[in-house]
Design a protein around this motif. Structure first.
Motif, PDB file in Angstrom:
ATOM      1  N   LEU A  68       3.994   5.456  -5.668  1.00  0.00           N
ATOM      2  CA  LEU A  68       3.624   5.262  -7.132  1.00  0.00           C
ATOM      3  C   LEU A  68       3.140   6.403  -7.756  1.00  0.00           C
ATOM      4  CD1 LEU A  68       4.088   1.667  -7.843  1.00  0.00           C
ATOM      5  CD2 LEU A  68       5.606   3.341  -9.293  1.00  0.00           C
ATOM      6  N   ASP A  69       1.711   7.010  -6.723  1.00  0.00           N
ATOM      7  CA  ASP A  69       0.481   7.442  -7.394  1.00  0.00           C
ATOM      8  C   ASP A  69       1.675   9.107  -7.091  1.00  0.00           C
ATOM      9  OD1 ASP A  69      -1.725   9.020  -7.665  1.00  0.00           O
ATOM     10  OD2 ASP A  69      -2.443   8.880  -5.771  1.00  0.00           O
ATOM     11  N   SER A  70       1.608   9.076  -6.327  1.00  0.00           N
ATOM     12  CA  SER A  70       2.435  10.866  -5.898  1.00  0.00           C
ATOM     13  C   SER A  70       3.391  10.836  -6.665  1.00  0.00           C
ATOM     14  CB  SER A  70       3.003  10.935  -4.709  1.00  0.00           C
ATOM     15  OG  SER A  70       4.242  10.113  -4.111  1.00  0.00           O
ATOM     16  N   TYR A  71       4.622   9.884  -6.884  1.00  0.00           N
ATOM     17  CA  TYR A  71       5.446  10.125  -8.133  1.00  0.00           C
ATOM     18  C   TYR A  71       4.844  10.731  -9.970  1.00  0.00           C
ATOM     19  CZ  TYR A  71       8.844   8.733 -11.099  1.00  0.00           C
ATOM     20  OH  TYR A  71      10.479   8.827 -12.803  1.00  0.00           O
ATOM     21  N   SER A  72       3.514   9.357  -9.331  1.00  0.00           N
ATOM     22  CA  SER A  72       3.095  10.126 -11.251  1.00  0.00           C
ATOM     23  C   SER A  72       2.476  11.501 -10.787  1.00  0.00           C
ATOM     24  CB  SER A  72       1.935   8.839 -11.204  1.00  0.00           C
ATOM     25  OG  SER A  72       1.064   9.028 -10.532  1.00  0.00           O
ATOM     26  N   LYS A  73       1.915  11.731  -9.900  1.00  0.00           N
ATOM     27  CA  LYS A  73       1.460  12.794  -9.738  1.00  0.00           C
ATOM     28  C   LYS A  73       2.649  14.203 -10.299  1.00  0.00           C
ATOM     29  CE  LYS A  73      -2.745  12.158  -7.018  1.00  0.00           C
ATOM     30  NZ  LYS A  73      -3.228  12.551  -6.125  1.00  0.00           N
ATOM     31  N   LEU A  98       2.109   1.589  -3.136  1.00  0.00           N
ATOM     32  CA  LEU A  98       1.245   2.134  -4.779  1.00  0.00           C
ATOM     33  C   LEU A  98       0.955   3.569  -3.671  1.00  0.00           C
ATOM     34  CD1 LEU A  98      -1.211  -1.261  -4.489  1.00  0.00           C
ATOM     35  CD2 LEU A  98       0.817  -0.199  -6.554  1.00  0.00           C
ATOM     36  N   ASP A  99       1.625   4.464  -2.658  1.00  0.00           N
ATOM     37  CA  ASP A  99       1.061   5.487  -2.886  1.00  0.00           C
ATOM     38  C   ASP A  99       2.284   6.304  -3.533  1.00  0.00           C
ATOM     39  OD1 ASP A  99      -2.034   4.948  -1.454  1.00  0.00           O
ATOM     40  OD2 ASP A  99      -0.480   4.593   0.474  1.00  0.00           O
ATOM     41  N   GLU A 131       1.092  -1.057  -0.233  1.00  0.00           N
ATOM     42  CA  GLU A 131      -0.084   0.164  -0.124  1.00  0.00           C
ATOM     43  C   GLU A 131       0.571   1.267  -0.018  1.00  0.00           C
ATOM     44  OE1 GLU A 131      -3.718   2.143   2.699  1.00  0.00           O
ATOM     45  OE2 GLU A 131      -2.695  -0.184   3.399  1.00  0.00           O
TER      46      GLU A 131
END
Length: 143
Positions: free
Chosen positions: A74-79, A71-72, A68
């Protein structure tokens, strides 16, 4: 002020005599409540028997938690990648965090058995982390 236990709030009928019948078969509220209580105890026992407690071990909980977190991240990296105001230089520390998280995910996954579906998920998360780190280090984002 004393409250009369036999009085129904919002009713103009006044007092209730005896116990109230809820269902059409003459059951009282207390009978139905005790029946529901007995049923839920039986169901809880059957659920407990079908899912042994030993299936949830600390390694799986740790693996889920790390997945988890990864994934969080990776989410902030993609943003950060999607934001044109964020420079690649400011993303470098985030990429190093992704690399460290990849090592943690692989370590946590090593404690799981090979046929465990969670291990496959952990490997997929680690592969995604590795792919993003490699893309950044190779310079794929400077185009």
């Amino acid at each position: 002020m004393k409250i009369d236990p036999n009085m129904v709030i919002g009713s103009v009928t006044g007092k209730i005599s005896g116990s109230r019948q809820i269902a059409g078969d003459g059951s009282t509220f207390e009978d139905i409540l005790s029946e529901i209580g007995n049923t839920s105890v039986k169901e809880a026992r059957s659920v407990q028997a079908s899912y042994p407690v030993d299936q949830l071990n600390p390694q799986k909980i740790n693996a889920l938690s790390l997945s988890e977190q990864a994934l969080d991240m990776l989410d902030s990296y993609s943003k950060g990648l999607a934001d044109p105001n964020v420079s690649l230089k400011s993303l470098a520390p985030m990429v190093e965090d992704l690399s460290r998280m990849r090592s943690s995910v692989l370590d946590a996954g090593s404690f799981l058995s090979d046929d465990d579906p969670l291990k496959a998920i952990m490997n997929d998360v680690a592969s995604t982390l590795n792919g993003e780190v490699m893309r950044f280090r190779r310079g794929d984002l400077t185009g």
